[in-house]
Design a protein around this motif. Structure first.
Motif, PDB file in Angstrom:
ATOM      1  N   GLU A  86       0.835  -1.208   0.000  1.00 34.40           N
ATOM      2  CA  GLU A  86       0.000   0.000   0.000  1.00 34.40           C
ATOM      3  C   GLU A  86       0.865   1.252   0.000  1.00 34.40           C
ATOM      4  OE1 GLU A  86      -3.075   2.842   0.320  1.00 34.40           O
ATOM      5  OE2 GLU A  86      -2.942   0.824  -0.537  1.00 34.40           O
ATOM      6  N   GLU A  87       1.869   1.285   0.851  1.00 39.98           N
ATOM      7  CA  GLU A  87       2.728   2.467   0.927  1.00 39.98           C
ATOM      8  C   GLU A  87       3.547   2.634  -0.359  1.00 39.98           C
ATOM      9  OE1 GLU A  87       4.627   5.885   2.225  1.00 39.98           O
ATOM     10  OE2 GLU A  87       2.823   4.887   2.991  1.00 39.98           O
ATOM     11  N   GLY A  88       4.088   1.530  -0.868  1.00 39.61           N
ATOM     12  CA  GLY A  88       4.925   1.612  -2.073  1.00 39.61           C
ATOM     13  C   GLY A  88       4.144   2.046  -3.300  1.00 39.61           C
ATOM     14  N   ILE A  89       2.956   1.506  -3.488  1.00 38.84           N
ATOM     15  CA  ILE A  89       2.150   1.887  -4.652  1.00 38.84           C
ATOM     16  C   ILE A  89       1.659   3.323  -4.521  1.00 38.84           C
ATOM     17  CG2 ILE A  89       0.048   1.388  -5.962  1.00 38.84           C
ATOM     18  CD1 ILE A  89       2.320  -0.623  -6.393  1.00 38.84           C
ATOM     19  N   LYS A  90       1.356   3.768  -3.307  1.00 33.99           N
ATOM     20  CA  LYS A  90       0.971   5.172  -3.101  1.00 33.99           C
ATOM     21  C   LYS A  90       2.117   6.093  -3.516  1.00 33.99           C
ATOM     22  CE  LYS A  90       0.583   6.770   1.130  1.00 33.99           C
ATOM     23  NZ  LYS A  90       0.025   7.038   2.491  1.00 33.99           N
TER      24      LYS A  90
END
Length: 414
Positions: free
Chosen positions: A401-405
């Motif tokens: 979630e953090e990486g794709i954001k």
């Protein structure tokens, strides 16, 4: 001449002048270079298509190795062995292949040092300089690296069956050779994550029959299905058509790297005996045989718990795939698209025309500390600049979630 004179008065040998012409086509893997980023704790990496080491059956392998090095088996575990591979493991694979619809014997199977070695051997076996290999557009980078050493031309394999054998022959002749094989990753392909439908597999077999060429089926991810119905391997469809594995043209390349442990480097080839006999000669010349101790350990772990291990990793990877698909939907602009794989380890992202995945990677690492693989490396002609590959196998759902954001911010331009 003294050593001082040698070092002071002479330059080093011009090694490139001595290298064979094929060495010019040996290039470093972009993916192997990107894997170095995994050692940087502040980088969220979607680059390496590698299994999560937390899921390795380490205790089972510890017991297997102890068993192999105990009692009567320890001599065999540490001794030279036959090039075909450890017979109990080949027998286990006969049963495994039968469960996939491929009836064969141990004489149809050779153990390799990972399926990557199998691709190298098959390139050596079939390709003369200028011959044509039919591959996907994009296709597995490791296959291109294996085949490149034998100086082939590449042509685009079209599973839709909308290109004639005569057209392929003419193109190959213009490039100075003949079409020798079609290479396809049929299940959850690296890099796209896509699976060939049964009709597409039959189209490839039809084309191969018309061209009278081999089909190399790369099945590294075949066990990692999360959704949908199983599709029979091309080799099973080939046997269904022709009655026996000895009458088939399909060469199945399997691996334990994505299911049990990549570090032990154990894969296999299943094919008609004339193909296996030639590969055995290559194996003898190259490294005599794959490590017997590793084969014995793989056999024990596979025979005692292969299905349970596969079920465990499938549950984890499915959740991570679902998390990445959901994150992409939340954070990517509307003009970005991506595949929705039924299994495997990869999602393939297509950016708008004119975008450059390599430039995006440089910006992403600099500003957001997120890594991925630019798609150009997977195209035999160097196209596909506006594509990239994401792997979800080694990232937690929170990291995804953090990486794709973060990646979404880079794609949007800040």
């Amino acid at each position: 001449m003294s050593s001082d004179t040698t070092s002071a008065g002479m330059t080093g040998l011009d090694w490139p002048k001595l290298f064979a012409t094929r060495a010019e086509r040996m290039k470093a893997s972009e993916i192997r270079e990107l894997l170095k980023l995994l050692d940087q704790p502040d980088v969220i990496s979607f680059a390496g298509g590698i299994p999560d080491p937390a899921l390795f059956p380490a205790e089972a392998f510890g017991a297997a190795l102890t068993s192999a090095l105990s009692g009567d088996s320890k001599g065999a575990a540490l001794q030279y062995s036959v090039s075909e591979g450890y017979k109990p493991l080949r027998d286990w694979l006969v049963t495994r292949m039968a469960s996939l619809g491929v009836e064969c014997t141990a004489d149809n199977i050779m153990i390799t040092s990972g399926s990557q070695q199998a691709l190298d051997y098959l390139g050596k076996l079939f390709l003369s300089k200028g011959d044509t290999a039919l591959v996907g557009w994009p296709t597995y980078l490791g296959a291109l690296q294996a085949f490149n050493a034998y100086e082939p031309s590449y042509d685009r394999l079209t599973p839709l069956g909308n290109r004639s054998a005569a057209d392929y022959r003419a193109a190959a002749k213009a490039n100075g050779g003949e079409v020798k094989f079609a290479y396809a990753s049929a299940d959850f392909a690296n890099p796209t994550g896509e699976t060939l439908a049964g009709s597409a597999r039959k189209n490839i077999l039809d084309l191969a029959e018309d061209l009278d060429i081999a089909v190399i089926e790369d099945a590294a991810y075949q066990s990692l299905r999360y959704d949908g119905d199983e599709v029979p391997p091309m080799q099973a469809l080939d046997i269904e058509r022709n009655g026996s594995i000895e009458n088939t043209r399909t060469i199945y390349c399997g691996s334990f790297s994505k299911t049990l442990a990549p570090g032990l480097r154990v894969g296999w080839v299943c094919a008609a005996k004339p193909v296996i006999s030639k590969l055995v000669l290559m194996k003898q010349a190259a490294d005599l045989h794959s490590a017997t101790l590793n084969q014995m350990a793989i056999h024990k772990v596979a025979s005692e718990g292969f299905d349970a291990q596969v079920a465990k990793i499938k549950a984890t990877y499915q959740a991570r795939r679902d998390a990445m698909l959901a994150s992409l939907a939340r954070h990517m602009p509307e003009d970005v698209s991506w595949t929705r794989p039924d299994g495997g380890m990869f999602i393939w992202v297509t950016l708008p025309e004119g975008a450059d995945g390599a430039a995006l990677l440089a910006e992403s690492i600099k500003t957001e500390r997120v890594a991925f693989v630019p798609g150009r490396a997977f195209f035999a002609d160097g196209s596909g600049a506006n594509t990239l590959r994401l792997s979800f196998s080694c990232a937690s759902e929170a990291m995804i979630e953090e990486g794709i954001k973060r990646l979404g911010r880079v794609v949007r331009g800040g």
